[in-house]
Design a protein around this motif. Structure first.
Motif, PDB file in Angstrom:
ATOM      1  N   VAL A 160       0.600  -1.038  -0.020  1.00 35.99           N
ATOM      2  CA  VAL A 160      -0.060   0.029   0.089  1.00 35.99           C
ATOM      3  C   VAL A 160       1.025   1.042  -0.039  1.00 35.99           C
ATOM      4  CG1 VAL A 160      -1.993  -1.064   1.274  1.00 35.99           C
ATOM      5  CG2 VAL A 160      -0.199   0.017   2.418  1.00 35.99           C
ATOM      6  N   SER A 161       0.559   2.475  -0.414  1.00 31.08           N
ATOM      7  CA  SER A 161       1.013   3.742  -0.314  1.00 31.08           C
ATOM      8  C   SER A 161      -0.389   4.465   0.040  1.00 31.08           C
ATOM      9  CB  SER A 161       1.559   4.265  -1.721  1.00 31.08           C
ATOM     10  OG  SER A 161       2.163   5.481  -1.343  1.00 31.08           O
ATOM     11  N   GLY A 162      -0.236   5.423   1.078  1.00 30.13           N
ATOM     12  CA  GLY A 162      -1.267   6.267   1.407  1.00 30.13           C
ATOM     13  C   GLY A 162      -1.129   7.223   2.406  1.00 30.13           C
ATOM     14  N   VAL A 163      -1.987   7.878   3.332  1.00 25.47           N
ATOM     15  CA  VAL A 163      -1.796   8.784   4.239  1.00 25.47           C
ATOM     16  C   VAL A 163      -2.219   8.268   5.778  1.00 25.47           C
ATOM     17  CG1 VAL A 163      -2.340  11.005   4.848  1.00 25.47           C
ATOM     18  CG2 VAL A 163      -1.888  10.551   2.425  1.00 25.47           C
ATOM     19  N   ILE A 164      -1.534   8.518   6.624  1.00 24.46           N
ATOM     20  CA  ILE A 164      -2.004   7.949   8.070  1.00 24.46           C
ATOM     21  C   ILE A 164      -3.009   8.770   8.248  1.00 24.46           C
ATOM     22  CG2 ILE A 164      -1.262   7.919  10.446  1.00 24.46           C
ATOM     23  CD1 ILE A 164       1.739   7.671   9.389  1.00 24.46           C
ATOM     24  N   ALA A 165      -4.317   8.200   8.820  1.00 25.71           N
ATOM     25  CA  ALA A 165      -5.355   8.883   9.236  1.00 25.71           C
ATOM     26  C   ALA A 165      -5.379   8.680  10.913  1.00 25.71           C
ATOM     27  CB  ALA A 165      -6.499   7.988   8.622  1.00 25.71           C
ATOM     28  N   ALA A 166      -4.764   7.684  11.386  1.00 25.06           N
ATOM     29  CA  ALA A 166      -4.866   7.488  12.837  1.00 25.06           C
ATOM     30  C   ALA A 166      -3.448   6.786  13.237  1.00 25.06           C
ATOM     31  CB  ALA A 166      -5.945   6.694  13.572  1.00 25.06           C
ATOM     32  N   VAL A 167      -3.203   7.142  14.706  1.00 25.29           N
ATOM     33  CA  VAL A 167      -2.072   6.625  15.121  1.00 25.29           C
ATOM     34  C   VAL A 167      -2.102   5.869  16.558  1.00 25.29           C
ATOM     35  CG1 VAL A 167       0.638   6.921  15.734  1.00 25.29           C
ATOM     36  CG2 VAL A 167      -0.650   8.131  13.864  1.00 25.29           C
ATOM     37  N   ALA A 168      -1.830   4.707  16.729  1.00 25.14           N
ATOM     38  CA  ALA A 168      -1.921   4.168  18.189  1.00 25.14           C
ATOM     39  C   ALA A 168      -0.998   4.983  18.963  1.00 25.14           C
ATOM     40  CB  ALA A 168      -1.352   2.811  18.360  1.00 25.14           C
ATOM     41  N   GLU A 169      -1.450   5.161  20.571  1.00 28.49           N
ATOM     42  CA  GLU A 169      -0.744   5.728  21.296  1.00 28.49           C
ATOM     43  C   GLU A 169       0.477   5.641  21.496  1.00 28.49           C
ATOM     44  OE1 GLU A 169      -2.998   5.428  24.924  1.00 28.49           O
ATOM     45  OE2 GLU A 169      -4.828   6.492  24.350  1.00 28.49           O
ATOM     46  N   ASP A 170       1.143   4.292  21.216  1.00 32.45           N
ATOM     47  CA  ASP A 170       2.746   4.317  21.375  1.00 32.45           C
ATOM     48  C   ASP A 170       3.455   4.161  20.381  1.00 32.45           C
ATOM     49  OD1 ASP A 170       1.488   2.083  20.226  1.00 32.45           O
ATOM     50  OD2 ASP A 170       2.438   0.581  21.329  1.00 32.45           O
ATOM     51  N   VAL A 171       2.880   4.576  19.269  1.00 33.49           N
ATOM     52  CA  VAL A 171       3.597   4.990  18.136  1.00 33.49           C
ATOM     53  C   VAL A 171       4.336   6.233  18.180  1.00 33.49           C
ATOM     54  CG1 VAL A 171       3.406   5.274  15.432  1.00 33.49           C
ATOM     55  CG2 VAL A 171       2.362   3.488  16.754  1.00 33.49           C
ATOM     56  N   THR A 172       5.540   6.316  18.012  1.00 30.50           N
ATOM     57  CA  THR A 172       6.365   7.613  17.728  1.00 30.50           C
ATOM     58  C   THR A 172       7.070   7.353  16.194  1.00 30.50           C
ATOM     59  OG1 THR A 172       8.532   6.657  18.591  1.00 30.50           O
ATOM     60  CG2 THR A 172       6.934   7.549  20.147  1.00 30.50           C
ATOM     61  N   GLY A 173       7.385   8.701  16.010  1.00 32.59           N
ATOM     62  CA  GLY A 173       7.970   8.694  14.742  1.00 32.59           C
ATOM     63  C   GLY A 173       7.128   8.982  13.345  1.00 32.59           C
ATOM     64  N   PHE A 174       5.634   8.651  13.517  1.00 33.76           N
ATOM     65  CA  PHE A 174       4.654   8.792  12.459  1.00 33.76           C
ATOM     66  C   PHE A 174       3.789   9.510  13.081  1.00 33.76           C
ATOM     67  CE2 PHE A 174       7.121   5.171  11.178  1.00 33.76           C
ATOM     68  CZ  PHE A 174       7.276   5.294   9.803  1.00 33.76           C
ATOM     69  N   ALA A 175       2.993  10.396  12.069  1.00 31.64           N
ATOM     70  CA  ALA A 175       2.226  11.168  12.651  1.00 31.64           C
ATOM     71  C   ALA A 175       0.991  11.336  11.469  1.00 31.64           C
ATOM     72  CB  ALA A 175       2.378  12.715  13.034  1.00 31.64           C
ATOM     73  N   VAL A 176      -0.422  11.827  11.968  1.00 29.65           N
ATOM     74  CA  VAL A 176      -1.686  12.067  11.060  1.00 29.65           C
ATOM     75  C   VAL A 176      -1.121  12.868  10.000  1.00 29.65           C
ATOM     76  CG1 VAL A 176      -3.919  12.678  10.999  1.00 29.65           C
ATOM     77  CG2 VAL A 176      -3.173  11.224  13.042  1.00 29.65           C
ATOM     78  N   GLY A 177      -1.543  12.381   8.798  1.00 30.89           N
ATOM     79  CA  GLY A 177      -1.176  13.155   7.589  1.00 30.89           C
ATOM     80  C   GLY A 177       0.278  12.842   6.881  1.00 30.89           C
ATOM     81  N   ASP A 178       0.946  11.891   7.445  1.00 34.03           N
ATOM     82  CA  ASP A 178       2.048  11.526   6.928  1.00 34.03           C
ATOM     83  C   ASP A 178       1.735  10.463   5.645  1.00 34.03           C
ATOM     84  OD1 ASP A 178       3.698  12.701   8.669  1.00 34.03           O
ATOM     85  OD2 ASP A 178       4.247  11.010   9.922  1.00 34.03           O
ATOM     86  N   GLU A 179       2.505  10.940   4.574  1.00 32.88           N
ATOM     87  CA  GLU A 179       2.600   9.924   3.567  1.00 32.88           C
ATOM     88  C   GLU A 179       3.347   8.770   3.698  1.00 32.88           C
ATOM     89  OE1 GLU A 179       3.012  12.246  -0.080  1.00 32.88           O
ATOM     90  OE2 GLU A 179       0.722  12.526  -0.359  1.00 32.88           O
ATOM     91  N   VAL A 180       2.833   7.488   3.512  1.00 34.65           N
ATOM     92  CA  VAL A 180       3.704   6.321   3.983  1.00 34.65           C
ATOM     93  C   VAL A 180       3.526   5.260   2.897  1.00 34.65           C
ATOM     94  CG1 VAL A 180       3.923   6.641   6.358  1.00 34.65           C
ATOM     95  CG2 VAL A 180       2.052   5.485   5.407  1.00 34.65           C
ATOM     96  N   PHE A 181       4.366   4.419   2.758  1.00 32.50           N
ATOM     97  CA  PHE A 181       4.125   3.277   1.982  1.00 32.50           C
ATOM     98  C   PHE A 181       4.633   1.857   2.738  1.00 32.50           C
ATOM     99  CE2 PHE A 181       8.488   3.633   1.014  1.00 32.50           C
ATOM    100  CZ  PHE A 181       8.951   3.019   0.238  1.00 32.50           C
TER     101      PHE A 181
END
Length: 339
Positions: free
Chosen positions: A76-97
């Motif tokens: 997949v390639s897309g955009v982060i819509a939500a992040v689990a509480e323990d996740v660091t280094g990524f945020a809502v709105g980041d484009e990822v694959f």
């Protein structure tokens, strides 16, 4: 569709492309360490159709138990819509694959043919800014396969089909033959070998000659006209991106001390001949790796490596994408567009 459902491609039985249904499905729930990705594009890969038809090519004892309804897909390639509480280094709105949960999800746990997918943060990387979502989605499984076979394995999981750990071999100044060079893994293997300083012989149908030359192949052999194993000798490494029972025919192309890496090793029966010829035969199983994708993102962003797109289909037409795959002679990757 509500905020608790999404559109996805699901199947309720094994079969051909006709079992793929575009329908409502529950939204993914996040576990610790995961993010929710709003999918923009999905790469189509052979394990998708293997799972779709129930892994018929595997011995019955190797066929994993599968629960329906099933959602195919890993890339997949897309955009982060939500992040689990323990996740660091990524945020809502980041484009990822990412290549999602593979091979751990090979029985249906990856679930990428959908508008949203949950992804372990450790398995994804930021999408290269210089390419679009379709190109990014085309890369993960095929490019990681070529990378882990040829450049860096990146894990210590033992391949049960062989006693030794898979070890990539040095490529600079060597001659590398890539069979199935126009396909998903093959066209990336050509580029990686050339990037690492090898002379590259690409084996594919003649219609792909110009593309493969453009990707860096020094020589292209049209397998519909000439059997590569009849004309090539003293190769250092063969990457057989087709693999299977016929892979052994490439043993005669290799010099003593050379290596044959069949991407699909099931059915290989040339072990005794390989030993007599002094040739190493080795394979591995591609595994999800956000760290490796981050490294590959730099090459994709710079244009050093690029994904060739065979064709694109809207998610709702995944059945047509699988029909295209079944027709063969794929030029690079097939991609589903979602948003």
């Amino acid at each position: 569709m509500s905020n608790t459902t999404m559109k996805a491609i699901r199947q309720h039985a094994f079969g051909g492309p006709e079992v793929l249904q575009y329908e409502d499905a529950p939204m993914p729930e996040l576990d610790s360490g995961e993010v929710l990705v709003r999918v923009h594009a999905v790469g189509v890969n052979p394990p998708d159709w293997y799972l779709r038809d129930g892994y018929k090519m595997l011995p019955p004892e190797w066929q994993p138990p599968v629960s329906f309804p099933l959602i195919l897909g890993t890339d997949v390639s897309g955009v982060i819509a939500a992040v689990a509480e323990d996740v660091t280094g990524f945020a809502v709105g980041d484009e990822v694959f990412a290549m999602v949960r593979f091979p751990t999800g090979l029985a249906g746990g990856s679930r990428a043919y959908a508008e949203y997918v949950s992804v372990p943060a450790a398995e994804m990387a930021r999408k290269p800014a210089g390419i679009d979502h379709m190109q990014a989605a085309a890369a993960p499984m095929s490019l990681l396969t070529a990378w882990q076979f040829m450049i860096e394995l990146g894990h210590d999981v033992q391949n049960p089909l062989q006693p030794n750990r898979h070890e990539p071999v040095p490529l600079e100044g060597k001659t590398v033959l890539v069979n199935g060079a126009a396909g998903g893994v093959g066209h990336f293997a050509v580029q990686l070998a050339k990037w690492r300083g090898a002379r590259v012989i690409a084996v594919a149908s003649g219609e792909h000659t110009a593309m493969l030359r453009d990707l860096g192949a020094d020589e292209v052999i049209d397998y519909t006209q000439t059997a590569a194993e009849d004309v090539v000798r003293d190769v250092d490494l063969v990457i057989d991106a087709v693999g299977g029972p016929t892979s052994g025919r490439f043993l005669r192309t290799l010099k003593r001390g050379g290596a044959l890496f069949p991407v699909f090793p099931l059915g290989f029966s040339g072990s005794e001949e390989a030993e007599k010829l002094g040739v190493t035969v080795s394979s591995t199983q591609v595994r999800s790796s956000g760290a490796q994708l981050a490294e590959l993102a730099l090459l994709l962003d710079a244009g050093t490596i690029r994904a060739v797109i065979d064709s694109t289909y809207p998610l709702a037409e995944a059945r047509k994408a699988h029909e295209r795959a079944a027709a063969g002679h794929i030029r690079g990757k097939i991609v589903l567009t979602v948003a």
